[in-house]
Design a protein around this motif. Structure first.
Motif, PDB file in Angstrom:
ATOM      1  N   PHE A  84      -5.943  14.411 -10.124  1.00  0.00           N
ATOM      2  CA  PHE A  84      -7.030  13.777  -9.378  1.00  0.00           C
ATOM      3  C   PHE A  84      -6.715  12.312  -9.091  1.00  0.00           C
ATOM      4  O   PHE A  84      -6.848  11.838  -7.963  1.00  0.00           O
ATOM      5  CB  PHE A  84      -8.344  13.896 -10.165  1.00  0.00           C
ATOM      6  N   VAL A  85      -6.256  11.614 -10.114  1.00  0.00           N
ATOM      7  CA  VAL A  85      -5.948  10.194  -9.925  1.00  0.00           C
ATOM      8  C   VAL A  85      -4.828  10.030  -8.903  1.00  0.00           C
ATOM      9  O   VAL A  85      -4.881   9.174  -8.009  1.00  0.00           O
ATOM     10  CB  VAL A  85      -5.566   9.545 -11.281  1.00  0.00           C
ATOM     11  N   GLY A  86      -3.822  10.899  -8.996  1.00  0.00           N
ATOM     12  CA  GLY A  86      -2.706  10.826  -8.053  1.00  0.00           C
ATOM     13  C   GLY A  86      -3.182  11.035  -6.625  1.00  0.00           C
ATOM     14  O   GLY A  86      -2.864  10.253  -5.717  1.00  0.00           O
ATOM     15  N   ILE A  87      -3.987  12.072  -6.426  1.00  0.00           N
ATOM     16  CA  ILE A  87      -4.480  12.356  -5.074  1.00  0.00           C
ATOM     17  C   ILE A  87      -5.301  11.184  -4.555  1.00  0.00           C
ATOM     18  O   ILE A  87      -5.192  10.778  -3.403  1.00  0.00           O
ATOM     19  CB  ILE A  87      -5.331  13.650  -5.076  1.00  0.00           C
ATOM     20  N   GLU A  88      -6.106  10.597  -5.435  1.00  0.00           N
ATOM     21  CA  GLU A  88      -6.951   9.494  -4.984  1.00  0.00           C
ATOM     22  C   GLU A  88      -6.137   8.260  -4.635  1.00  0.00           C
ATOM     23  O   GLU A  88      -6.399   7.587  -3.649  1.00  0.00           O
ATOM     24  CB  GLU A  88      -8.004   9.165  -6.055  1.00  0.00           C
ATOM     25  N   ILE A  89      -5.139   7.959  -5.459  1.00  0.00           N
ATOM     26  CA  ILE A  89      -4.310   6.786  -5.142  1.00  0.00           C
ATOM     27  C   ILE A  89      -3.691   6.961  -3.768  1.00  0.00           C
ATOM     28  O   ILE A  89      -3.686   6.059  -2.919  1.00  0.00           O
ATOM     29  CB  ILE A  89      -3.204   6.601  -6.198  1.00  0.00           C
ATOM     30  N   LEU A  90      -3.173   8.162  -3.550  1.00  0.00           N
ATOM     31  CA  LEU A  90      -2.532   8.438  -2.273  1.00  0.00           C
ATOM     32  C   LEU A  90      -3.551   8.368  -1.131  1.00  0.00           C
ATOM     33  O   LEU A  90      -3.312   7.739  -0.102  1.00  0.00           O
ATOM     34  CB  LEU A  90      -1.875   9.818  -2.340  1.00  0.00           C
ATOM     35  N   SER A  91      -4.708   9.018  -1.342  1.00  0.00           N
ATOM     36  CA  SER A  91      -5.667   9.130  -0.249  1.00  0.00           C
ATOM     37  C   SER A  91      -6.262   7.773   0.122  1.00  0.00           C
ATOM     38  O   SER A  91      -6.375   7.439   1.304  1.00  0.00           O
ATOM     39  CB  SER A  91      -6.804  10.072  -0.640  1.00  0.00           C
TER      40      SER A  91
ATOM     41  N   LEU B 163       0.836  -1.207   0.000  1.00  0.00           N
ATOM     42  CA  LEU B 163       0.000   0.000   0.000  1.00  0.00           C
ATOM     43  C   LEU B 163       0.866   1.251   0.000  1.00  0.00           C
ATOM     44  O   LEU B 163       0.593   2.215  -0.709  1.00  0.00           O
ATOM     45  CB  LEU B 163      -0.903   0.008   1.231  1.00  0.00           C
ATOM     46  N   LEU B 164       1.942   1.221   0.814  1.00  0.00           N
ATOM     47  CA  LEU B 164       2.827   2.376   0.852  1.00  0.00           C
ATOM     48  C   LEU B 164       3.476   2.600  -0.504  1.00  0.00           C
ATOM     49  O   LEU B 164       3.562   3.722  -0.998  1.00  0.00           O
ATOM     50  CB  LEU B 164       3.920   2.189   1.913  1.00  0.00           C
ATOM     51  N   LEU B 165       3.924   1.497  -1.132  1.00  0.00           N
ATOM     52  CA  LEU B 165       4.580   1.643  -2.430  1.00  0.00           C
ATOM     53  C   LEU B 165       3.596   2.191  -3.461  1.00  0.00           C
ATOM     54  O   LEU B 165       3.927   3.093  -4.241  1.00  0.00           O
ATOM     55  CB  LEU B 165       5.143   0.302  -2.894  1.00  0.00           C
ATOM     56  N   PHE B 166       2.370   1.679  -3.420  1.00  0.00           N
ATOM     57  CA  PHE B 166       1.386   2.169  -4.390  1.00  0.00           C
ATOM     58  C   PHE B 166       1.037   3.622  -4.112  1.00  0.00           C
ATOM     59  O   PHE B 166       0.866   4.433  -5.023  1.00  0.00           O
ATOM     60  CB  PHE B 166       0.121   1.310  -4.342  1.00  0.00           C
ATOM     61  N   SER B 167       0.941   3.965  -2.825  1.00  0.00           N
ATOM     62  CA  SER B 167       0.590   5.352  -2.527  1.00  0.00           C
ATOM     63  C   SER B 167       1.701   6.288  -3.009  1.00  0.00           C
ATOM     64  O   SER B 167       1.438   7.422  -3.398  1.00  0.00           O
ATOM     65  CB  SER B 167       0.342   5.525  -1.035  1.00  0.00           C
ATOM     66  N   LEU B 168       2.938   5.782  -3.007  1.00  0.00           N
ATOM     67  CA  LEU B 168       4.017   6.605  -3.545  1.00  0.00           C
ATOM     68  C   LEU B 168       3.818   6.869  -5.035  1.00  0.00           C
ATOM     69  O   LEU B 168       4.171   7.937  -5.538  1.00  0.00           O
ATOM     70  CB  LEU B 168       5.366   5.907  -3.340  1.00  0.00           C
ATOM     71  N   VAL B 169       3.267   5.882  -5.736  1.00  0.00           N
ATOM     72  CA  VAL B 169       2.963   6.112  -7.149  1.00  0.00           C
ATOM     73  C   VAL B 169       2.042   7.319  -7.277  1.00  0.00           C
ATOM     74  O   VAL B 169       2.247   8.206  -8.117  1.00  0.00           O
ATOM     75  CB  VAL B 169       2.319   4.859  -7.778  1.00  0.00           C
ATOM     76  N   GLY B 170       1.032   7.352  -6.383  1.00  0.00           N
ATOM     77  CA  GLY B 170       0.134   8.501  -6.391  1.00  0.00           C
ATOM     78  C   GLY B 170       0.881   9.790  -6.127  1.00  0.00           C
ATOM     79  O   GLY B 170       0.673  10.805  -6.802  1.00  0.00           O
TER      80      GLY B 170
END
Lengths: 467, 485
Positions: free
Chosen positions: A119-126, A98-105
C-alpha cells in the motif's frame, strides 16, 4: 535494499541541487544517481534472498530483476525531460526528485512482503504521479489530467485499502506468506466470503493502477493531458511495478484460491485486450493511440498472471519479466520520438509524423523499431515477449485465451503501422517538412533503445530464463 | 559455416551500405551480391549429391526453451539458395538506370531481404523459420511502400496485413507442435527432426494443416488468398516486384515442401483434393483475367498467379514428377518472371507507359529487347528447349498421375498463356508505332548484362535440367518417403 536507501538520500540531495536551476547540472546528476542505483541493485543479484524491516520487504532475484527494469527505464527516459514544462520558472529539481522518490515506491511494490508495504509503495508512486500529471500547470488539459487521475486514483486507493482490511479480517495477517497459509486454513472457512470480497476489492484497486479494463477510463484522458515525458514514465514504470506486485500477490498470498480468482482475472484479461486494441484503432492522436496500446499491453501482461505456476521463477515469471522489459524499452523509444516531434510541431495526430523519414531518418527508424516491437513482429523484443507469455499460458492450457490474444495482436498491427506509414510513405508540408532538432545525447539514447529492442529480438536467450 | 556466411553476409553488407552515398551504394550492393553468388556457387560445387543436410550449424538460441539456431542445406534448400543468390545481383543491376531517392537505404533493404529469404530456405528449426519468414517481410514492405507508385500506401498495407495474419496462424500451429514434442516428459524442442518425429492423430493434422497452410497459401498466393498480389506487384517499384515474384513466392512453395507435407502428412491426405481444386481454379482464373489486362505489369502479375497455381498442384499431387517439376519450375519461373518484369520496366522507362493499347512497333527500334522479351515469353509459355517446358511438363505429368481430369483442365494453361502472352507481344512489340513508341533506344550494356544471364539460364535449364534436378532429387525423395511413412 541499498537501492531504496540510495534513491531516498540522493533524491533529497538532488532536491537541494535545485538552487542551481540548471538542467545542465540537474539532468546529469539525476542520471548518475540512477546509474549508481542500477549498479547497486544488481550487486544484490547473487546474494541470498534477505528480508528487511521485520520481514516487510524481501530482496531476492525477483525484486532485483524488476527493480532493474524500472530503474533502467527511468534512466533511459530522463534525457527526454528537456522542455517538458513550458513554464520557465518551474523548479526542475522538484520533478527529478519526484521521479526518484516515485521509484522508491516502485521498488517497494516489487519487493514487498507485507500488504502495508504494498500500500505504501503504491501510494508513494501514485502521489508523485498525481503531481507530475499536472506539471504543465498553465495547460488546461494537464490540469484536467491531474484532477481526474487524483480523484479516480483516490477512490481506487480507498477500494484497495478496504480490500486489504477485509483480507486481514479473514486471515488475520498482512504478511503475504501468512495470508497464503490463512487462505488454505480450514478454520477460516466461515470467513471465505469476506476473503473473496477482500481479494476482489484489491484486484479492482490494482487493476485501476495498471489501467486494466473495466477500470481504464481515466487512462486515455490522463495520458493525453500529462506532459509526454511523464506519460512515458506512467505507462512503463507504473505498469511494470504494478504487474510485478500483482504477480507476487497472486503467487504468494492467493495461490491457493485460484478457483476463485481465475475467472475474475480471465474476464479482466479479455476485456482489457478487447478494449485496448479496439479502442486504439479508432484514435486519431498518436498519444491517445499509445494510451490505448498501453491498456492492451496490460491485457497481455495479465495473461502472464493467469499462467503463474506457484513460484516466482517459472515460465510465467520469466515471461512477465521479459515482456515488461521489451515493452518498457519500446514504449520509451516511442514516447521519446513522439515527444521530440510534438514539442516542435505542436500536434499529436498521425499527420504530425508525416515525412519524418525524410527530415529525420533516425527518429523514423527508432519509432519504427518501437512500433514493430509493440506489435510483436519478429526481429524485435516484443515478439519474444509475447512468445514467452503465450507459451506459458498454453503450457497451463489457456489455448482459447491465447487464440483470442493472437487475434487481438493482429488488430494491433493495424494501428501500429499507421505511424510507420505516416513517417515513410507520406510527405510532410509546411511546418511538418522542417527537420526536428535532436540533441546528440538524445540521438545516442534513441539508437541505444532501438539496438536494445533488436538485441532482445535476436538474442532473447540471455534474458529469457534469468529468474 | 558456409551456410552461416551465406545467411549473414548480405545483412552485414547492408549495414555497411549505410556509409555509402549515391552511386557508390549500388556498386557496393552489387559487389556484395556477387560475392554472395560466388559463395553459393562454391556451395553447389562442394555439395555431395545425396539426401543429407550439409554445411549444417546447430547452436542453442533460446536454450531454456529448446529453440535452436539450426541451419543447413539439403538439395532442395541449395537449389533455392542458388536461385536467390543468382537473382539478387541481377535485380540490383536491373535497378541501375533508376535514381532511387535515398539509394543506400534502398539497396540495404534489398540485401537485408536476401538474408531473410536465405534464412527461410536454410532454417531447420520451426521458430527460426518463422523468424526469417517475418524478417523477409519487413524490408519488402518498406521497398514497396516507400519507393512504389501512387497507390502504394493502401496496397502495401493490405499486403502486410494479409501476409502477417497468415503467418500468425502458422506460428500458432508451430507453438502447438512445439508443445506436443514435450509430451511424455521429453524436453520440448522446435527442431525440424522433433517435428518430423511427432505422431499426431488424423483429427489434429486436419486442422493443423490449414493453420500452417494458410501462411503459405497467402504468400504463394493460392486462389482465393491472392487478392493482395496483383495490386502489390503493380504498385511496387520494379526491383521489389522482381523480389516478390521471383523469390518471395517460392518461400510459400518451399514451406509446403519442408514444413507442411512431412509434418502433417495425414492432414495433407485429407485436404489434398481441396487444395488441388483451388490450385487448378487459380491456374484458369489467373489466365482468364490475364487475357483481359491492359497493363503489361498487371498482365504478368496474373500470369504469375496462374503459373504458381500449377506449381501448387504439382506439389499436392505428391508424385515424384510433380514435386521435382515444382522445384525446376520454381527456378524457371523465377528466371522468367524476373526477366518479364524487367522488360516491362524497360518499356515503361523508355516510353513512359505500360498500357498495352498505347504501345506498338517496338521491335523496329529495339530488336535486342524484342528478342529478350520473346525468349522470356516463350519460356513462360513452355516452349520446348526452354526452362518453362521442363517444369510445366513434369508438373502436368504429376497432376495427370494424380487425376486425369484435373491434369486436363490444368493443361489448358499452356494454351491460355500462349493466348495472353503472344497477344501482348504482338500488340506491344509489333504493329504500327504509337505516339509513345517512336524513336526509343535499344538495350544498353547494363541491361544486356541482366538479360543475357537470364536467357542463358533459360536455355541451360531447358537443355540440361539435370544439373539442378540431380541436386534436389535425393532431398525430394526423402520428403516423399516422410510423407508416405
Amino acid at each position: 535494499m541499498t537501492s531504496i536507501i540510495l534513491l531516498s538520500v540522493l533524491g533529497i540531495i538532488n532536491l537541494f541541487l535545485g538552487f542551481l536551476r540548471s538542467n545542465k547540472i540537474l539532468l546529469p546528476a539525476a542520471m548518475v544517481i540512477l546509474a549508481v542505483v542500477f549498479g547497486a541493485n544488481l550487486y544484490d543479484w547473487n546474494a541470498e534472498p534477505r528480508a528487511y524491516f521485520n520481514n516487510m520487504l524481501t530482496i531476492d532475484r525477483y525484486s532485483v530483476a524488476f527493480t532493474a527494469i524500472v530503474v533502467l527505464t527511468t534512466l533511459l527516459l530522463l534525457p527526454f525531460s528537456q522542455k517538458y514544462v513550458r513554464d520557465g520558472e518551474a523548479n526542475l529539481a522538484e520533478y527529478y526528485s519526484l521521479l526518484l522518490f516515485s521509484l522508491v515506491g516502485a521498488i517497494m511494490m516489487v519487493s514487498y512482503d507485507n500488504l502495508l508495504m504494498l500500500f505504501v509503495g503504491i501510494e508513494i508512486l501514485s502521489v508523485s504521479m498525481y503531481v507530475v500529471a499536472g506539471s504543465d500547470k498553465r495547460n488546461v488539459r494537464s490540469n484536467e489530467a491531474a484532477l481526474k487521475y487524483f480523484l479516480m486514483g483516490s477512490f481506487a486507493t480507498g477500494i484497495l485499502l478496504f480490500g486489504i482490511a477485509l483480507v486481514y479480517g479473514a486471515t488475520g495477517a498482512f504478511q503475504l506468506s501468512q495470508i497464503g497459509a490463512g487462505v488454505v486454513n480450514p478454520a477460516n472457512a466461515s470467513l471465505t466470503p469476506m476473503l473473496y470480497l477482500g481479494m476482489l476489492l484489491m484486484f479492482i484497486g490494482i487493476s485501476f493502477k495498471v489501467s486494466a479494463a473495466p477500470f481504464h477510463y481515466w487512462t486515455p484522458d490522463v495520458y493525453e493531458g500529462t506532459p509526454t515525458f511523464f506519460t512515458a514514465f506512467m505507462s512503463t514504470v507504473v505498469k511494470t511495478a504494478g504487474f510485478a506486485a500483482f504477480f507476487k500477490l497472486l503467487v504468494v498470498a492467493f495461490g491457493a484460491a485460484q478457483s476463485f480468482w481465475i475467472p475474475t482475472i480471465m474476464a479482466i484479461t479479455v476485456l482489457t485486450l478487447l478494449i485496448g486494441n479496439v479502442g486504439a484503432v479508432a484514435q486519431t492522436s498518436v498519444k491517445r493511440m499509445l494510451a490505448y496500446s498501453s491498456i492492451s499491453h496490460a491485457g497481455y501482461l495479465f495473461i502472464g498472471l493467469l499462467a503463474l505456476n506457484g513460484n516466482l521463477s517459472g515460465l510465467s515469471a520469466n515471461g512477465l519479466f521479459f515482456y515488461s522489459l521489451a515493452y518498457s524499452v519500446a514504449t520509451i523509444a516511442a514516447f521519446g520520438v513522439l515527444k521530440l516531434v510534438t514539442d516542435q510541431r505542436q500536434r499529436e495526430d498521425y499527420d504530425g509524423l508525416n515525412g519524418l523519414a525524410r527530415t529525420n531518418p533516425l527518429l523514423a527508424f527508432v519509432m519504427t523499431v518501437a512500433m514493430l516491437s509493440l506489435a510483436g513482429i519478429p526481429l524485435t523484443g516484443g515478439f519474444f515477449g509475447k512468445f514467452f507469455l503465450f507459451g506459458a499460458a498454453i503450457d497451463k492450457g489457456y489455448i482459447g485465451l491465447v487464440v483470442f490474444a493472437v487475434v487481438m495482436s493482429m488488430v494491433s498491427i493495424y494501428y501500429y503501422l499507421r505511424p510507420v506509414i505516416a513517417m515513410y510513405m507520406r510527405d510532410g508540408d509546411g511546418p511538418t517538412a522542417e527537420p526536428i532538432e535532436v540533441g546528440p545525447f538524445q540521438s545516442f539514447i534513441l539508437v541505444l533503445l532501438a539496438l536494445l529492442t533488436v538485441a532482445l529480438g535476436i538474442m532473447p536467450g540471455f534474458l529469457s530464463n534469468v529468474l | 559455416m558456409l551456410t552461416a556466411f551465406l545467411l549473414f553476409f548480405p545483412v552485414a553488407a547492408a549495414l555497411l551500405l549505410h556509409f555509402a552515398k549515391g552511386n557508390a551504394a549500388r556498386v557496393m550492393a552489387l559487389g556484395a551480391a556477387l560475392v554472395e553468388f560466388a559463395a553459393a556457387v562454391f556451395a553447389a560445387f562442394s555439395f555431395q549429391r545425396d539426401a543429407s543436410t550439409q554445411f549444417a550449424l546447430n547452436m542453442p538460441w533460446v536454450e531454456s526453451a529448446g529453440i535452436g539456431f539450426h541451419i543447413g542445406m539439403d538439395g532442395l534448400s541449395l537449389v533455392l539458395v542458388l536461385l536467390t543468390c543468382f537473382l539478387v545481383p541481377l535485380i540490383i543491376l536491373a535497378s541501375f538506370r533508376h535514381d532511387y531517392r535515398n539509394a543506400s537505404a534502398f539497396y540495404a533493404l534489398i540485401l537485408f531481404m536476401q538474408t531473410g529469404l536465405i534464412g527461410v530456405f536454410v532454417s531447420l528449426d520451426a521458430f527460426l523459420f518463422y523468424f526469417f519468414w517475418e524478417v523477409a517481410l519487413i524490408p519488402i514492405y518498406f521497398l514497396a511502400g516507400v519507393w512504389g507508385s501512387d497507390r502504394r500506401v493502401a496496397v502495401t498495407f493490405k499486403f502486410f496485413l494479409y501476409t502477417i495474419i497468415g503467418s500468425l496462424f502458422m506460428l500458432a500451429a508451430f507453438v502447438y507442435l512445439y508443445f506436443q514434442t514435450g509430451l511424455g516428459g521429453a524436453a520440448r524442442s522446435s527442431d525440424i527432426s522433433a517435428f518430423y518425429a511427432l505422431t499426431l492423430s488424423s483429427a489434429e493434422q486436419a486442422w493443423l494443416f490449414w493453420l500452417i497452410f494458410i501462411a503459405f497459401a497467402v504468400k504463394m498466393p493460392l486462389f482465393p488468398f491472392h487478392t493482395w498480389q496483383p495490386d502489390t506487384y503493380t504498385e511496387s517499384p520494379a526491383p521489389a516486384t522482381m523480389l516478390l515474384s521471383g523469390i518471395m513466392l517460392k518461400m510459400g512453395l518451399y514451406g509446403c515442401l519442408r514444413w507442411l507435407l512431412p509434418v502433417v502428412p495425414r492432414g495433407v491426405s485429407q485436404w489434398d483434393k481441396t487444395v488441388m481444386i483451388l490450385a487448378v481454379i487459380g491456374v484458369i482464373y489467373g489466365a482468364i483475367i490475364a487475357i483481359r489486362q491492359r497493363d503489361v505489369k498487371r498482365l504478368i502479375a496474373y500470369s504469375s498467379l496462374s503459373h504458381v497455381g500449377l506449381m501448387i498442384a504439382g506439389i499436392f499431387s505428391l508424385t515424384m514428377m510433380g514435386l521435382q517439376g515444382s522445384v525446376i519450375q520454381m527456378l524457371a519461373h523465377g528466371v522468367n518472371v524476373v526477366g518479364m518484369f524487367f522488360v516491362a520496366d524497360i518499356i515503361q522507362r523508355r516510353t513512359g507507359t505500360r498500357q498495352i493499347p498505347e504501345l506498338g512497333g517496338l521491335t523496329r527500334h529495339t530488336p535486342l529487347l524484342s528478342v529478350a522479351f520473346l525468349v522470356m515469353l516463350l519460356s513462360t509459355v513452355a516452349l520446348p528447349l526452354t526452362a518453362g517446358f521442363v517444369g510445366e511438363f513434369l508438373l502436368l505429368a504429376g497432376v495427370y498421375q494424380y487425376n486425369m481430369w484435373l491434369g486436363a483442365v490444368a493443361g489448358v494453361t499452356i494454351i491460355l498463356s500462349a493466348v495472353y502472352l503472344l497477344r501482348m507481344f504482338q500488340r506491344v512489340m509489333l504493329g504500327p508505332d504509337t505516339a509513345f513508341t517512336s524513336a526509343i533506344r535499344d538495350l544498353t550494356g547494363a541491361e544486356l548484362a541482366v538479360l543475357v544471364p537470364l536467357i542463358a539460364l533459360v536455355f541451360w535449364i531447358g537443355l540440361f535440367p539435370n544439373t539442378f534436378m540431380s541436386i534436389s532429387e535425393p532431398a525430394i525423395l526423402k520428403i516423399l518417403q516422410q510423407v508416405n511413412r
